[in-house]
Design a protein around this motif. Structure first.
Motif, PDB file in Angstrom:
ATOM      1  N   SER A  51       9.777  54.564  -6.471  1.00  0.00           N
ATOM      2  CA  SER A  51       9.252  53.226  -6.785  1.00  0.00           C
ATOM      3  C   SER A  51       7.817  53.082  -6.291  1.00  0.00           C
ATOM      4  CB  SER A  51      10.139  52.142  -6.164  1.00  0.00           C
ATOM      5  OG  SER A  51       9.983  52.062  -4.756  1.00  0.00           O
ATOM      6  N   MET A  52       7.494  53.729  -5.167  1.00  0.00           N
ATOM      7  CA  MET A  52       6.119  53.689  -4.674  1.00  0.00           C
ATOM      8  C   MET A  52       5.197  54.501  -5.573  1.00  0.00           C
ATOM      9  SD  MET A  52       6.277  53.713  -0.498  1.00  0.00           S
ATOM     10  CE  MET A  52       7.209  55.246  -0.349  1.00  0.00           C
ATOM     11  N   VAL A  53       5.725  55.586  -6.147  1.00  0.00           N
ATOM     12  CA  VAL A  53       4.935  56.378  -7.095  1.00  0.00           C
ATOM     13  C   VAL A  53       4.592  55.537  -8.314  1.00  0.00           C
ATOM     14  CG1 VAL A  53       4.942  58.400  -8.595  1.00  0.00           C
ATOM     15  CG2 VAL A  53       5.912  58.561  -6.289  1.00  0.00           C
ATOM     16  N   ALA A  54       5.586  54.785  -8.819  1.00  0.00           N
ATOM     17  CA  ALA A  54       5.336  53.906  -9.962  1.00  0.00           C
ATOM     18  C   ALA A  54       4.293  52.851  -9.610  1.00  0.00           C
ATOM     19  CB  ALA A  54       6.637  53.240 -10.404  1.00  0.00           C
ATOM     20  N   ALA A  55       4.383  52.285  -8.395  1.00  0.00           N
ATOM     21  CA  ALA A  55       3.403  51.288  -7.956  1.00  0.00           C
ATOM     22  C   ALA A  55       2.014  51.901  -7.854  1.00  0.00           C
ATOM     23  CB  ALA A  55       3.824  50.697  -6.606  1.00  0.00           C
ATOM     24  N   ALA A  56       1.941  53.133  -7.344  1.00  0.00           N
ATOM     25  CA  ALA A  56       0.650  53.817  -7.245  1.00  0.00           C
ATOM     26  C   ALA A  56       0.067  54.047  -8.638  1.00  0.00           C
ATOM     27  CB  ALA A  56       0.802  55.131  -6.498  1.00  0.00           C
ATOM     28  N   GLY A  57       0.926  54.395  -9.599  1.00  0.00           N
ATOM     29  CA  GLY A  57       0.465  54.565 -10.966  1.00  0.00           C
ATOM     30  C   GLY A  57      -0.091  53.277 -11.534  1.00  0.00           C
ATOM     31  N   ALA A  58       0.592  52.164 -11.258  1.00  0.00           N
ATOM     32  CA  ALA A  58       0.104  50.859 -11.710  1.00  0.00           C
ATOM     33  C   ALA A  58      -1.243  50.541 -11.079  1.00  0.00           C
ATOM     34  CB  ALA A  58       1.122  49.772 -11.361  1.00  0.00           C
ATOM     35  N   ALA A  59      -1.374  50.863  -9.790  1.00  0.00           N
ATOM     36  CA  ALA A  59      -2.627  50.588  -9.087  1.00  0.00           C
ATOM     37  C   ALA A  59      -3.782  51.384  -9.693  1.00  0.00           C
ATOM     38  CB  ALA A  59      -2.473  50.927  -7.603  1.00  0.00           C
ATOM     39  N   VAL A  60      -3.542  52.651  -9.998  1.00  0.00           N
ATOM     40  CA  VAL A  60      -4.579  53.487 -10.612  1.00  0.00           C
ATOM     41  C   VAL A  60      -4.974  52.932 -11.975  1.00  0.00           C
ATOM     42  CG1 VAL A  60      -5.079  55.767 -11.571  1.00  0.00           C
ATOM     43  CG2 VAL A  60      -3.942  55.568  -9.346  1.00  0.00           C
ATOM     44  N   LEU A 120      -0.479  49.643 -19.803  1.00  0.00           N
ATOM     45  CA  LEU A 120       0.399  50.510 -19.013  1.00  0.00           C
ATOM     46  C   LEU A 120       0.652  49.975 -17.607  1.00  0.00           C
ATOM     47  CD1 LEU A 120       1.972  53.145 -18.812  1.00  0.00           C
ATOM     48  CD2 LEU A 120      -0.172  54.303 -18.183  1.00  0.00           C
ATOM     49  N   ALA A 121      -0.347  49.370 -16.995  1.00  0.00           N
ATOM     50  CA  ALA A 121      -0.210  48.928 -15.601  1.00  0.00           C
ATOM     51  C   ALA A 121       0.984  47.989 -15.390  1.00  0.00           C
ATOM     52  CB  ALA A 121      -1.504  48.260 -15.132  1.00  0.00           C
ATOM     53  N   PRO A 122       1.136  46.922 -16.189  1.00  0.00           N
ATOM     54  CA  PRO A 122       2.302  46.060 -15.990  1.00  0.00           C
ATOM     55  C   PRO A 122       3.625  46.768 -16.263  1.00  0.00           C
ATOM     56  CG  PRO A 122       0.609  44.903 -17.232  1.00  0.00           C
ATOM     57  CD  PRO A 122       0.212  46.346 -17.177  1.00  0.00           C
ATOM     58  N   LEU A 123       3.631  47.700 -17.219  1.00  0.00           N
ATOM     59  CA  LEU A 123       4.864  48.437 -17.498  1.00  0.00           C
ATOM     60  C   LEU A 123       5.285  49.261 -16.292  1.00  0.00           C
ATOM     61  CD1 LEU A 123       4.202  49.622 -21.173  1.00  0.00           C
ATOM     62  CD2 LEU A 123       5.495  47.614 -20.383  1.00  0.00           C
ATOM     63  N   LEU A 124       4.312  49.834 -15.595  1.00  0.00           N
ATOM     64  CA  LEU A 124       4.619  50.572 -14.365  1.00  0.00           C
ATOM     65  C   LEU A 124       5.070  49.629 -13.255  1.00  0.00           C
ATOM     66  CD1 LEU A 124       1.736  53.215 -14.421  1.00  0.00           C
ATOM     67  CD2 LEU A 124       4.198  53.670 -14.627  1.00  0.00           C
ATOM     68  N   CYS A 125       4.538  48.403 -13.259  1.00  0.00           N
ATOM     69  CA  CYS A 125       5.007  47.394 -12.297  1.00  0.00           C
ATOM     70  C   CYS A 125       6.480  47.090 -12.539  1.00  0.00           C
ATOM     71  CB  CYS A 125       4.193  46.111 -12.418  1.00  0.00           C
ATOM     72  SG  CYS A 125       2.506  46.224 -11.797  1.00  0.00           S
ATOM     73  N   TYR A 126       6.867  46.997 -13.814  1.00  0.00           N
ATOM     74  CA  TYR A 126       8.269  46.739 -14.136  1.00  0.00           C
ATOM     75  C   TYR A 126       9.142  47.949 -13.816  1.00  0.00           C
ATOM     76  CZ  TYR A 126       7.039  42.374 -16.474  1.00  0.00           C
ATOM     77  OH  TYR A 126       6.598  41.111 -16.742  1.00  0.00           O
ATOM     78  N   LEU A 127       8.597  49.153 -14.002  1.00  0.00           N
ATOM     79  CA  LEU A 127       9.336  50.344 -13.594  1.00  0.00           C
ATOM     80  C   LEU A 127       9.571  50.317 -12.095  1.00  0.00           C
ATOM     81  CD1 LEU A 127      10.584  53.119 -14.125  1.00  0.00           C
ATOM     82  CD2 LEU A 127       8.278  54.109 -13.924  1.00  0.00           C
ATOM     83  N   ARG A 128       8.574  49.890 -11.366  1.00  0.00           N
ATOM     84  CA  ARG A 128       8.729  49.752  -9.910  1.00  0.00           C
ATOM     85  C   ARG A 128       9.879  48.794  -9.586  1.00  0.00           C
ATOM     86  NH1 ARG A 128       5.984  45.249  -6.471  1.00  0.00           N
ATOM     87  NH2 ARG A 128       7.177  45.520  -4.567  1.00  0.00           N
ATOM     88  N   LEU A 129       9.947  47.642 -10.283  1.00  0.00           N
ATOM     89  CA  LEU A 129      11.032  46.689 -10.047  1.00  0.00           C
ATOM     90  C   LEU A 129      12.386  47.316 -10.373  1.00  0.00           C
ATOM     91  CD1 LEU A 129       9.614  43.347 -11.524  1.00  0.00           C
ATOM     92  CD2 LEU A 129       9.750  44.021  -9.117  1.00  0.00           C
ATOM     93  N   TRP A 130      12.431  48.039 -11.477  1.00  0.00           N
ATOM     94  CA  TRP A 130      13.688  48.652 -11.906  1.00  0.00           C
ATOM     95  C   TRP A 130      14.170  49.675 -10.880  1.00  0.00           C
ATOM     96  CZ3 TRP A 130      15.299  53.547 -13.760  1.00  0.00           C
ATOM     97  CH2 TRP A 130      16.513  53.550 -14.476  1.00  0.00           C
ATOM     98  N   LEU A 131      13.246  50.457 -10.364  1.00  0.00           N
ATOM     99  CA  LEU A 131      13.608  51.441  -9.341  1.00  0.00           C
ATOM    100  C   LEU A 131      14.013  50.756  -8.039  1.00  0.00           C
ATOM    101  CD1 LEU A 131      10.803  54.072 -10.026  1.00  0.00           C
ATOM    102  CD2 LEU A 131      13.264  54.388 -10.412  1.00  0.00           C
TER     103      LEU A 131
END
Length: 232
Positions: free
Chosen positions: A41-50, A64-75
Motif C-alpha cells: 500500500s505504501m508502494v501504491a502511495a509512492a506511485g501516486a506521489a510520483v 493515474l495518481a488518483p487511481l493509485l490513491c484508490y489502490l492504496r485504499l484497497w490494499l
C-alpha cells in the motif's frame, strides 16, 4: 489459527469489501502476509506521489495518481481481511496496519506539494491535519474509549477530494486554462484547503465522541491512574 480479533474495525461499504474476496483467497493460498500487503500500500502511495510530482510536466499523470490513491485504499482494506482470513490477526498487526497508512498520507500530499500545481504550504498542512485526524481517532482507543472513524474528512474522503481536484485540474489544462485561479488559488490549492477544513471538523467530531464515550463509561472503566512523574 489465531483467536485474536481487532477491537475496532473501520466501517467499509460491503460493495467495496466484496471486491477483495478473491484477493484474500489468493493471498491466503499463496502465503502472502498481511504485512506484505500493508507495505505494498505504501508502494501504491509512492506511485501516486510520483505521478503528482511530475504532473505539471506530464498532465496525463493526473489520471493515474488518483487511481493509485484508490489502490492504496484497497490494499489498506485488504491487509486486515488477509490477517483475519489467514487467522494471523494480532496486536502487532494492528500497529503495522496503522503505520503504513500514516506514511502513505504524508507521501501523497508531499507529491502534491511539489507538483507545481499547488502551494506547498497548503499541501503540507493537509498532510499534518491528516495525521492529526488519525492520531485523534486512535487516541480514543488508547484511553479506553472507542476507535473513532467519523467526520467528513476520513482517509477515503481525502483521496476522493484529491481525485476531483486532480481531474478538474487536468480538464482545465486540456482546455488551455491550466493557469486558472479562483481567489488567487489553484484548484489543487482549494482541494487542500478543503481537506484542511474537513480534517478540522473531523478532529472536532472525533474528540466530541471520545469525551462522550468516556463520560458514559465513567472513571472506573478507564483503569488505574498513572502516578505523575516527580519534577526534577
Amino acid at each position: 489459527m489465531s483467536a485474536y480479533s481487532p477491537a475496532f474495525r473501520r466501517p467499509i461499504a460491503d460493495l467495496f469489501r466484496a471486491t477483495a474476496h478473491w484477493a484474500v483467497s489468493f493471498c491466503v493460498k499463496e502465503g502472502i502476509s498481511a504485512d506484505a500487503v500493508s507495505y505494498f500500500s505504501m508502494v501504491a502511495a509512492a506511485g501516486a506521489a510520483v505521478c503528482f510530482w511530475w504532473s505539471r510536466s506530464y498532465p496525463v499523470l493526473l489520471i493515474l495518481a488518483p487511481l493509485l490513491c484508490y489502490l492504496r485504499l484497497w490494499l489498506n482494506m485488504l491487509d486486515g481481511m488477509v490477517a483475519l482470513g489467514s487467522g494471523k490477526a494480532s496486536a502487532r498487526g494492528e500497529v503495522l496496519n496503522e503505520l503504513p497508512d500514516r506514511v502513505s498520507d504524508v507521501i501523497i500530499f508531499a507529491g502534491v506539494a511539489h507538483s507545481g500545481l499547488c502551494a506547498p504550504l497548503f499541501a503540507y498542512w493537509a498532510a499534518i491535519l491528516a495525521l492529526f485526524t488519525a492520531y485523534v481517532g486512535t487516541l480514543g482507543q488508547a484511553v479506553g474509549a472507542r476507535r473513532e472513524f467519523g467526520g467528513v474528512m476520513s482517509k477515503p474522503w481525502r483521496m476522493v477530494a484529491l481525485q476531483f481536484g486532480a481531474w478538474i485540474t487536468l480538464v482545465l489544462i486540456w482546455l488551455g486554462r491550466g493557469d486558472f485561479r479562483a481567489g488567487g488559488l489553484t484548484i489543487l490549492d482549494w482541494t487542500c484547503v478543503g481537506v484542511i477544513v474537513g480534517c478540522a471538523q473531523t478532529v472536532w467530531v472525533r474528540l466530541a465522541r471520545i469525551f462522550s464515550d468516556l463520560r458514559e463509561k465513567g472513571p472506573r472503566s478507564i483503569g488505574p491512574a498513572v502516578a505523575p512523574r516527580e519534577s526534577a
